[in-house]
Design an enzyme around this catalytic site. Sequence first.
Site, mmCIF file in Angstrom:
data_model
loop_
_atom_site.group_PDB
_atom_site.id
_atom_site.type_symbol
_atom_site.label_atom_id
_atom_site.label_comp_id
_atom_site.label_asym_id
_atom_site.label_seq_id
_atom_site.Cartn_x
_atom_site.Cartn_y
_atom_site.Cartn_z
ATOM 1 N N ASP A 1 0.898 -1.321 0.042
ATOM 2 C CA ASP A 1 0.005 -0.021 0.089
ATOM 3 C C ASP A 1 0.974 1.485 0.077
ATOM 4 O O ASP A 1 1.822 1.426 0.957
ATOM 5 C CB ASP A 1 -0.913 0.069 1.353
ATOM 6 C CG ASP A 1 -1.639 1.152 1.394
ATOM 7 O OD1 ASP A 1 -2.114 1.735 2.462
ATOM 8 O OD2 ASP A 1 -1.714 2.088 0.547
ATOM 9 N N ASP B 1 -4.026 3.993 2.728
ATOM 10 C CA ASP B 1 -5.677 3.667 2.703
ATOM 11 C C ASP B 1 -5.605 2.190 3.322
ATOM 12 O O ASP B 1 -6.907 1.599 3.225
ATOM 13 C CB ASP B 1 -6.268 3.940 1.751
ATOM 14 C CG ASP B 1 -5.992 3.072 0.599
ATOM 15 O OD1 ASP B 1 -6.435 3.264 -0.660
ATOM 16 O OD2 ASP B 1 -5.076 2.263 0.693
ATOM 17 N N ASP C 1 -1.855 -1.191 -3.695
ATOM 18 C CA ASP C 1 -2.124 -0.397 -4.869
ATOM 19 C C ASP C 1 -1.146 -0.572 -6.115
ATOM 20 O O ASP C 1 0.298 -1.114 -5.769
ATOM 21 C CB ASP C 1 -2.439 1.020 -4.697
ATOM 22 C CG ASP C 1 -1.364 1.576 -3.755
ATOM 23 O OD1 ASP C 1 -1.761 2.232 -2.727
ATOM 24 O OD2 ASP C 1 -0.097 1.451 -3.943
ATOM 25 N N ASP D 1 -5.811 -10.472 -15.528
ATOM 26 C CA ASP D 1 -6.865 -11.405 -15.347
ATOM 27 C C ASP D 1 -8.033 -11.182 -16.328
ATOM 28 O O ASP D 1 -8.529 -9.932 -16.134
ATOM 29 C CB ASP D 1 -7.071 -11.123 -13.806
ATOM 30 C CG ASP D 1 -7.296 -12.652 -13.248
ATOM 31 O OD1 ASP D 1 -6.919 -12.895 -12.189
ATOM 32 O OD2 ASP D 1 -8.099 -13.295 -13.912
ATOM 33 N N ASP E 1 -10.207 -16.443 -16.170
ATOM 34 C CA ASP E 1 -10.902 -16.742 -14.822
ATOM 35 C C ASP E 1 -12.149 -17.578 -15.480
ATOM 36 O O ASP E 1 -13.194 -17.292 -16.176
ATOM 37 C CB ASP E 1 -11.528 -15.265 -14.436
ATOM 38 C CG ASP E 1 -12.378 -15.586 -12.892
ATOM 39 O OD1 ASP E 1 -11.610 -16.089 -12.079
ATOM 40 O OD2 ASP E 1 -13.608 -15.456 -12.796
ATOM 41 N N GLU F 1 -8.129 -20.713 -16.203
ATOM 42 C CA GLU F 1 -8.356 -21.411 -14.942
ATOM 43 C C GLU F 1 -9.592 -22.695 -15.278
ATOM 44 O O GLU F 1 -10.430 -22.275 -15.443
ATOM 45 C CB GLU F 1 -9.240 -20.342 -14.135
ATOM 46 C CG GLU F 1 -9.503 -20.953 -12.667
ATOM 47 C CD GLU F 1 -10.326 -20.091 -11.832
ATOM 48 O OE1 GLU F 1 -11.122 -19.428 -12.261
ATOM 49 O OE2 GLU F 1 -10.132 -20.228 -10.491
ATOM 50 N N HIS G 1 -4.463 -16.759 -4.854
ATOM 51 C CA HIS G 1 -5.438 -15.995 -4.140
ATOM 52 C C HIS G 1 -6.836 -16.746 -3.835
ATOM 53 O O HIS G 1 -7.572 -16.248 -2.961
ATOM 54 C CB HIS G 1 -5.916 -14.806 -4.852
ATOM 55 C CG HIS G 1 -6.549 -15.154 -6.043
ATOM 56 N ND1 HIS G 1 -6.157 -15.683 -7.374
ATOM 57 C CD2 HIS G 1 -8.061 -14.763 -6.396
ATOM 58 C CE1 HIS G 1 -7.164 -16.012 -8.138
ATOM 59 N NE2 HIS G 1 -8.093 -15.445 -7.411
ATOM 60 N N ASP G 2 -6.788 -17.987 -4.305
ATOM 61 C CA ASP G 2 -8.033 -18.803 -4.062
ATOM 62 C C ASP G 2 -7.736 -19.816 -3.011
ATOM 63 O O ASP G 2 -8.558 -20.794 -2.785
ATOM 64 C CB ASP G 2 -8.558 -19.375 -5.182
ATOM 65 C CG ASP G 2 -9.447 -18.434 -6.041
ATOM 66 O OD1 ASP G 2 -9.429 -18.725 -7.315
ATOM 67 O OD2 ASP G 2 -9.839 -17.443 -5.749
#
Length: 560
Positions: free
Chosen positions: A25, A29, A33, A102, A204, A259, A333-334
């Site tokens: 970050d 926030d 990013d 993605d 995806d 995927e 990330h899954d």
Amino acid sequence: MSSNVQKTWWKEAIVYQIYPRSFMDSDGDGIGDLKGIISKLDYIEKLGIDVVWLNPIYKSPNDDNGYDISDYREILDEFGNMSDFEELLKGLHDLGIKLIMDLVVNHTSDEHFWFQESRKSRDNPYRDYYHWVPAENGKPNKRWSFFDKDGDAWKFDEATNSYYLHYFSEKQPDLKWENPKVRQEVYDLMHYWFKKGIDGFRMDVITFISKDIAYPPIPEKFNGKSWDKFYGAGPKLHDYIKEMNREVLSKYDILTVGEGIGTTTENVLYLVGEDRNELQMSYHFEHPALGLGDRKLIIGNDYKNLVEFKKIQTKWDEALKGKGWGAIYLGNHDQPRMVSRWANDSPEYRPYAAKMLNTWLLTMRGTPFCYMGDEIGMANIKFDNIEDYRDIETINWYHLTEREGGDLDHFMESHKISARDNGRTPIQWEPSVNGGFTTGTPWIKVNPNYTSVNVEVQESDPKSVLHHYRKLIELRKKNDILVYGDYQLLEPNHKELYLYQRSWEGQDVCIALNFSTQKIPFDFKTRNMDVLINNYDSLSISESKIELEAFQAVVLKIGT
Ligand code: TEU
């Protein structure tokens, strides 16, 4: 013997996945990013990887953390703006690193302009961009939803007295690929990003895009847990991907990875066969599902069953051998953190176990997909409270279980192992507050072990997971045998040892991985051999035996 495999850059590449929300970050926030990633380009370069896969950065209401896109051509404000993206792309390209994005086109956000229009009236020009069924004929046949509050993929919409289809959350309506206008919209947005200079796409749930629009009942054999196999084999799937290849993919020198949810070893070559002109590779979901029941509940103690794990990996290598190409992964990330999911994340064993799993990832046949943070052996955060979760998947399944009067303790204990949020906690850069990820309040808690597990402390330790990871990458890049070599599983029934051989142009390399805390002796004719890499300082070798320490991992070049 070496097969007549076609050598190419995307087979030799090593991919590093960045989940932007949790990487770095820059503005306090609490959300990662693009400028944060730019600030870490030196770190990314030193890893030695070739391609970055960036999870979605497009405008989104974040119902599913960016997998619900409301504008494919605009950057999500929290992540920055288009000039930040262009700076990141240039920064990576200047370092000789490619960038794949993605592609999420099985569905959009319900806040996308197309859906906002589509739901207005039955004769709206965008009506047929989505799957609508009029309600006067009653509810359509059952379709399961991954994330819906009640698991139901049909959502009634008052305005036009109709149902719309959403395989994921109700805020993720499925696009109707049967409509050529939808397909053209997708191809146009793909060209838009390729003309910006990106180097490919991770696609995806691309296997879900084709539906039988008579919406027949799901055949009994697919009901229960394997309806993803039904979703993944729609009637026109390959027509659409061949068309996408003709219209877009074939025009660029790129990397494409599907995927491949719902794919099996029986049908994967239709998607990635070298003669198919569809995709170059895809990843399957067999090992992540090992030992998990519905809603990722842990069933018994099988979720780390190494014999089953080896069987799955060997089956997929066999299916693709010489005809297609695979994507090798443990984390993303899954998925939960690989060291917790597959090995051991105790302070005593975690470093050895992480190095052992990275050794597997970087010595198998297929393109390795490394997940950010696994290079320092990050572990599951194991939340005790549902309030700490951020993922729609866990949250919706928890409340569904609660409404059903199910076992919430078992649910929470299972998700300490299986939940996606375990893999989404912020990267631990240094021992300072929030692991140096943010000066604000992180969008999701940082694993409290950041004080000891972090990049800074490992940079200064030549024996760290991070240094070992870099050495593994160097080793793979120097040895084509690790990329293209044939793969043969040895000791298939050994419960703690994963032993396999790679062979290429008359050379053999053996990889021996101990997946346990026990010492493992095994017969091995230690004819003249070199230890190419070892996650311990030494290796116990006798005339005809090798003995591995807990989570020891060695790569042995066998003399000719
Ligand atoms: O994932 C597909 C998917 O079904 C997994 O997210 C799901 O968690 C499964 O149980 C795997 O373990 C893709 C994206 O990777 C995921 O992040 C999105 O949530 C999903 O599609 C919808 O776009």
